[in-house]
Design an enzyme around this catalytic site. Sequence first.
Site, PDB file in Angstrom:
ATOM      1  N   GLY A  34       1.364  -1.269   0.196  1.00  0.00           N
ATOM      2  CA  GLY A  34       0.315  -0.578   0.217  1.00  0.00           C
ATOM      3  C   GLY A  34       0.996   1.337   0.067  1.00  0.00           C
ATOM      4  N   GLU A  76      -0.424 -35.341   1.473  1.00  0.00           N
ATOM      5  CA  GLU A  76      -0.425 -34.181   2.002  1.00  0.00           C
ATOM      6  C   GLU A  76      -0.744 -34.883   3.469  1.00  0.00           C
ATOM      7  OE1 GLU A  76      -0.489 -31.407   0.939  1.00  0.00           O
ATOM      8  OE2 GLU A  76       0.177 -32.347  -0.924  1.00  0.00           O
TER       9      GLU A  76
HETATM   10  P1  ADP Z   1       2.834  -1.025  -3.172  1.00  0.00           P
HETATM   11  O1  ADP Z   1       3.210   0.391  -3.924  1.00  0.00           O
HETATM   12  O2  ADP Z   1       3.339  -0.922  -1.652  1.00  0.00           O
HETATM   13  O3  ADP Z   1       3.647  -1.893  -4.229  1.00  0.00           O
HETATM   14  P2  ADP Z   1       0.087  -0.082  -3.352  1.00  0.00           P
HETATM   15  O4  ADP Z   1      -0.192   0.793  -3.093  1.00  0.00           O
HETATM   16  O5  ADP Z   1      -0.024  -0.341  -4.883  1.00  0.00           O
HETATM   17  O6  ADP Z   1       1.424  -1.066  -3.504  1.00  0.00           O
HETATM   18  O7  ADP Z   1      -1.669  -1.405  -3.352  1.00  0.00           O
HETATM   19  C1  ADP Z   1      -2.227  -2.003  -4.628  1.00  0.00           C
HETATM   20  C2  ADP Z   1      -3.260  -2.070  -4.021  1.00  0.00           C
HETATM   21  O8  ADP Z   1      -3.522  -3.209  -3.322  1.00  0.00           O
HETATM   22  C3  ADP Z   1      -4.439  -0.919  -3.550  1.00  0.00           C
HETATM   23  O9  ADP Z   1      -4.383  -0.339  -4.993  1.00  0.00           O
HETATM   24  C4  ADP Z   1      -5.362  -1.443  -2.534  1.00  0.00           C
HETATM   25  O10 ADP Z   1      -6.433  -1.500  -3.636  1.00  0.00           O
HETATM   26  C5  ADP Z   1      -4.600  -2.686  -1.868  1.00  0.00           C
HETATM   27  N1  ADP Z   1      -3.860  -1.942  -0.620  1.00  0.00           N
HETATM   28  C6  ADP Z   1      -2.521  -2.455  -0.413  1.00  0.00           C
HETATM   29  N2  ADP Z   1      -2.479  -1.620   1.258  1.00  0.00           N
HETATM   30  C7  ADP Z   1      -4.126  -1.312   1.297  1.00  0.00           C
HETATM   31  C8  ADP Z   1      -3.906  -0.690   2.824  1.00  0.00           C
HETATM   32  N3  ADP Z   1      -3.197  -1.057   3.891  1.00  0.00           N
HETATM   33  N4  ADP Z   1      -5.855  -0.738   2.772  1.00  0.00           N
HETATM   34  C9  ADP Z   1      -6.395  -0.764   1.814  1.00  0.00           C
HETATM   35  N5  ADP Z   1      -6.451  -1.093   0.048  1.00  0.00           N
HETATM   36  C10 ADP Z   1      -5.171  -1.750   0.338  1.00  0.00           C
HETATM   37 ZN    ZN Z   2       4.756 -31.594  -0.139  1.00  0.00          ZN
END
Ligand code: ADP
Ligand code: ZN
Length: 607
Positions: free
Chosen positions: A213, A431
């Site tokens: 995020g 498994e």
């Molecule tokens: P990063 O930049 O760290 O790779 P992103 O900000 O692009 O990650 O996150 C990708 C998606 O994951 C976001 O658009 C959102 O939908 C979801 N996401 C990630 N972290 C959160 C959070 N803390 N709360 C809500 N949604 C999140």
């Molecule tokens: Zn295995």
Amino acid sequence: MRKTSGNPLFWLFWLFLFFMLVQNLSRSRDISVKQLSGNELTEAMQAGKVQGINFYPTENPRVTGKMQTEFNGKTVVVDFEVQVVGAAHLESIRKLAEEKRIQYNTAKPNVPWFGTLFNLLLIASFLLSILFFWFIFKAQTSQINTIRGGNKKFRTTFKDNKEKKTFQDVAGCDEAKEELQEIVEFLKNPAVFSGVGGHIPKGVLMIGAPGTGKTLLAKALAGEANVPFLSATGSEFIEMFVGVGAARVRALFAEAKACAPCIVFIDEVDAVGKKRGVAIGGGHDEREQTLDQILTELDGFSGDTKVIVIAATNRPDVLDEALVRAGRFDRHVQVPKPDVRGRELILKVHAKGVKLASDVDLTIVAKDTAGMVGADLANVVNEAALIAARRKKAAADKADFSEAVDKVSMGPMRKSTKLTDKEKKITAYHESGHALVAMFLRDKGADPVHKVTIIPRGPALGFTKQLPEDDRHLYTRQQLESMVAVCVGGRAAEELVIGDVTTGASNDFLKATSILRKMVCELGMSEAGLVVYREKSDFWGNSTGMDASQKTKELIERIVKETLDKIYENVKVILQEHRAKLDAMANALLERETLDAKDVLEIINSD
Ligand code: ADP
Ligand code: ZN
């Protein structure tokens, strides 16, 4: 311009060259036509050597035909051509031809259709090649201009106008939000800060795994402060032409200054900000220039420039020190993987737009998704909704969520994979082996089994999922050894029951070995001592082998192998002891394909 060969204009250019060649070849054929003067023609006609004449009374009046001539002592027939000086000349030749009874005809005043087509194509390809050169020229000048900071057409709209986000959209990561709150205040009300003489960081480095995020937080920060959000990706700055990356950085910051106060977000900053080393090759030079340009821009901010640059990375350890020095990206904000509470909050945010059946408990889904990051969780909710829709349900229920979690973590179900009965049996025992070992090593720190299945999914023929009862922050040596034991439990069961071993355990061994190696080389959990032995890598990140003497390497290998062997023997003993339960679980799996925590407990506790 990186992929010139993929450009249609590029091919048209070659087409043009080809036509030029053909044209030249056809010209050279013309040379074999004998050119005669008017008098020579008259002489030849008088001498009866001309066999046929064509008149071309066009804008360029001429006469062609066939005539006999001496060549190397032999008489041969060749084509001839005569340029005629006017209509009177043409008329006199015609008269002479009639007189001498030489066959003649008058060609239609237009050129043959083939020639017309040919000429048209020639003109078209010529025009297109001009277009091509114009295109190259344009691109080049605009690049040069961007390098000079002049032309803004190349790539300057870094502004991201897509939907606005606020901290409300970011669930969990409270510490990160708190850190950023200060910046929000500054952007909203800079006067307060400059009045006190406070110093607001120009650069913030966000550190966290992909999908945690970071982008979302930066966007929300901009949304909270109600300022524009400009974003670029580190790899975007790495271009083939040295200087283009730096020019883009300049364009980015020029735009930022123009719309200040604002947030500039540079994702994957490690792509440009890796530690600098010996310069070899153009790509490297380019990166260095780009990095230098970012640093220059950061340093160039005066105290009252209201531009906050946020850079995101997954690997702060590879960043050049110059980048994280005081006055640059000196404020570090950790964006960790969410814990169980964080996961629940994230699930709630994303479940807002989805209809949930009453049996869905997001607290349980959160427990189910240990290790997942925000992006995965968003994906889980979305998948659950899609699965529910596919099953024609009005709302996503517990089963849909369970399926979605498996799909996101293990890949989609492989319905097309049909296992033979023997393969099914082996998988069931494999498994069950994992699951039983986990259950019998509970007191040694193994996580309880949450689900066992022999439905193929992603690359796996089946899987056993364990879930910790709480989020773990530390692992004891005993817990790690139990993890290794669970890993080899599958193979041990195969050996015990089938009397042979299969290829199905390769991944288990990979995981087991990597845990053991880490214990020995990085965690000081063996007789090799507390020294850390890491894989060294060169500047480009390629491994150059272990940072240890030959003797130490041998020691490490010996310890890893002996520990693994010992654990494996131990696991075989456990499974032998509980052979009846192993059979019971494998049979239950063959019958029902999937067992949940309750089913597993039932089998373990039965007598
Ligand atoms: P990063 O930049 O760290 O790779 P992103 O900000 O692009 O990650 O996150 C990708 C998606 O994951 C976001 O658009 C959102 O939908 C979801 N996401 C990630 N972290 C959160 C959070 N803390 N709360 C809500 N949604 C999140
Ligand atoms: Zn295995």
